[in-house]
Write an enzyme that holds these catalytic residues in place. Structure first.
Site, PDB file in Angstrom:
ATOM      1  N   ARG A 121     118.276  86.003  94.959  1.00 44.05           N
ATOM      2  CA  ARG A 121     117.912  85.258  96.167  1.00 44.05           C
ATOM      3  C   ARG A 121     117.714  83.774  95.878  1.00 44.05           C
ATOM      4  O   ARG A 121     116.926  83.109  96.534  1.00 44.05           O
ATOM      5  CB  ARG A 121     116.670  85.862  96.828  1.00 44.05           C
ATOM      6  N   ARG A 125     116.232  80.572 101.092  1.00 40.67           N
ATOM      7  CA  ARG A 125     114.792  80.817 101.020  1.00 40.67           C
ATOM      8  C   ARG A 125     113.968  79.608 100.616  1.00 40.67           C
ATOM      9  O   ARG A 125     113.284  79.014 101.420  1.00 40.67           O
ATOM     10  CB  ARG A 125     114.489  81.992 100.098  1.00 40.67           C
ATOM     11  N   ARG A 182     119.976  76.732 108.094  1.00 37.99           N
ATOM     12  CA  ARG A 182     119.522  77.884 108.875  1.00 37.99           C
ATOM     13  C   ARG A 182     118.909  77.483 110.209  1.00 37.99           C
ATOM     14  O   ARG A 182     118.859  78.292 111.140  1.00 37.99           O
ATOM     15  CB  ARG A 182     118.510  78.699 108.071  1.00 37.99           C
ATOM     16  N   ASP A 202     125.368  89.403 102.571  1.00 36.57           N
ATOM     17  CA  ASP A 202     124.307  90.384 102.799  1.00 36.57           C
ATOM     18  C   ASP A 202     124.857  91.753 102.461  1.00 36.57           C
ATOM     19  O   ASP A 202     126.048  92.042 102.713  1.00 36.57           O
ATOM     20  CB  ASP A 202     123.824  90.345 104.257  1.00 36.57           C
ATOM     21  N   TYR A 221     119.520 102.289 105.221  1.00 37.05           N
ATOM     22  CA  TYR A 221     119.492 101.395 106.386  1.00 37.05           C
ATOM     23  C   TYR A 221     120.177 102.051 107.586  1.00 37.05           C
ATOM     24  O   TYR A 221     119.708 101.951 108.724  1.00 37.05           O
ATOM     25  CB  TYR A 221     120.187 100.075 106.064  1.00 37.05           C
TER      26      TYR A 221
END
Length: 348
Positions: free
Chosen positions: A30, A34, A43, A79, A156
């Site tokens: 990551r 972030r 973003r 992702d 998921y």
């Protein structure tokens, strides 16, 4: 497919091959996003899925931490759930909650509605982003591709989003074992094809994220999951790119994950690195395993903890320095720089 550098030209590839190095290579899960203000600016104008769909934007976000931190690898911005969209699932991201899948798998018959996928078409933006990044990176900086492992992606699809207890997944796994096996087998085929396509596009190393496998008992992992992860690694055997296998809270599964395949295993901070490596075996490389929470501490404590992880690795060839999971959003940029500088000082 990109031509990989020779021995001594790319620290991450050397570590994967367990060649001696003056210091371990370092990168962060990551790392793209972030913690970086330049990512947060992007973003503010684009959703995560919008970035993934735009090869130029995905490439830019991938390259940002390389410029900022001087790490030894870039990992493509994507992702793990991108492949489920062409399979026929409606994926969206809810602010503060994460991914949501409204048409989740509820019954055994739902497994039969998974569509056939042509990876090169369905995930073309990610593959193009890989080409852009590989053409930009210097030879010494490796490009990592990745995918979600069959069990984690299946969880998921069954839960409809993140879960703490995985009640729906466990119920389906035990109550509909044949359908569960069909689901994981399909996901394994798609995942292997996706990783092969990433390697063809220029990824030099790939990582399989089994983020939620640590919620299983060793017996259930071996009975229901391991063979499907093994099928993914078997599908990469002829590609010539090292493959890493990572999961969190998997201290009870290390031998089983090793046996599933791959050139190395990533371990989290819940187990000492030296203990994990003995159990995995020194014929594999190991990645990890600083606690991401340590990066919220003062610089002196960060350096002390980095030194501890390096001491546990013992200078043995095959160590890739990383966190035991991804960077926390609250992590100061300077803390990441401190880790990189401390690891690099090992080889000074």
């Amino acid at each position: 497919m990109a031509v990989s550098p020779g021995a001594g030209e790319c620290p991450l590839l050397d570590a994967c091959a367990r060649r001696p190095l003056p210091r371990p290579p370092v990168w962060f899960m990551r790392q793209a996003g972030r913690v970086l203000p330049e990512y947060r600016e992007i973003r503010s104008r684009h959703s995560l899925l919008d970035i993934c769909a735009d090869p130029a934007l995905a490439a830019e976000v991938t390259l940002q931490p390389v410029r900022r931190f001087d790490v030894d690898a870039a990992i493509i911005f994507a992702d793990i759930l991108l492949p489920i969209v062409p399979l026929g699932f409606d994926l969206r991201f809810v602010a503060g909650e994460g991914p949501a899948i409204d048409n989740r798998i509820e019954h055994a018959d739902d497994v039969d509605r998974l569509r056939d996928v042509v990876i090169e078409d369905a995930l073309a933006p990610t593959l193009e982003a890989i080409r852009i990044v590989r053409a930009t990176l210097p030879p010494a900086v490796a490009l990592i591709g990745f995918a979600g492992a069959p069990f984690t992606v299946a969880s998921y699809l069954i839960e409809g989003g993140p879960s703490r207890s995985f009640v729906r997944t466990r119920r389906f796994m035990h109550g509909e074992p044949r359908a569960f096996a069909r689901l994981l087998a399909t996901l394994a085929q798609v995942t292997a094809a996706y990783l092969r396509a990433q390697i063809h596009a220029g990824a030099q190393v790939v990582q399989l994220f089994d983020s939620w496998a640590g919620n299983l008992s060793p017996a259930d992992y071996v009975a229901h999951v391991r063979s499907h992860s093994a099928a993914v690694f078997a599908g990469l055997a002829e590609m010539g790119a090292p493959a890493l296998h990572f999961g969190t809270a998997t201290g009870g599964l290390l031998e089983a994950m090793r046996d599933a395949g791959g050139d190395g295993v990533g371990v989290d901070w819940r187990i000492p690195l030296d203990v994990a490596w003995r159990r995995i075996g020194y014929d594999r490389c190991i990645q990890g395993n600083l606690d991401p929470g340590v990066l919220l501490a003062p610089a002196a404590e960060i350096e002390r903890q980095v030194d501890r992880v390096l001491a546990e690795a013992g200078g043995r060839p095959g160590h890739i320095f990383n966190l035991g999971h991804g960077l926390l959003p609250e992590t100061p940029v300077d803390a990441v720089c401190t880790v990189v500088e401390r690891v690099r000082a090992r080889g000074a």
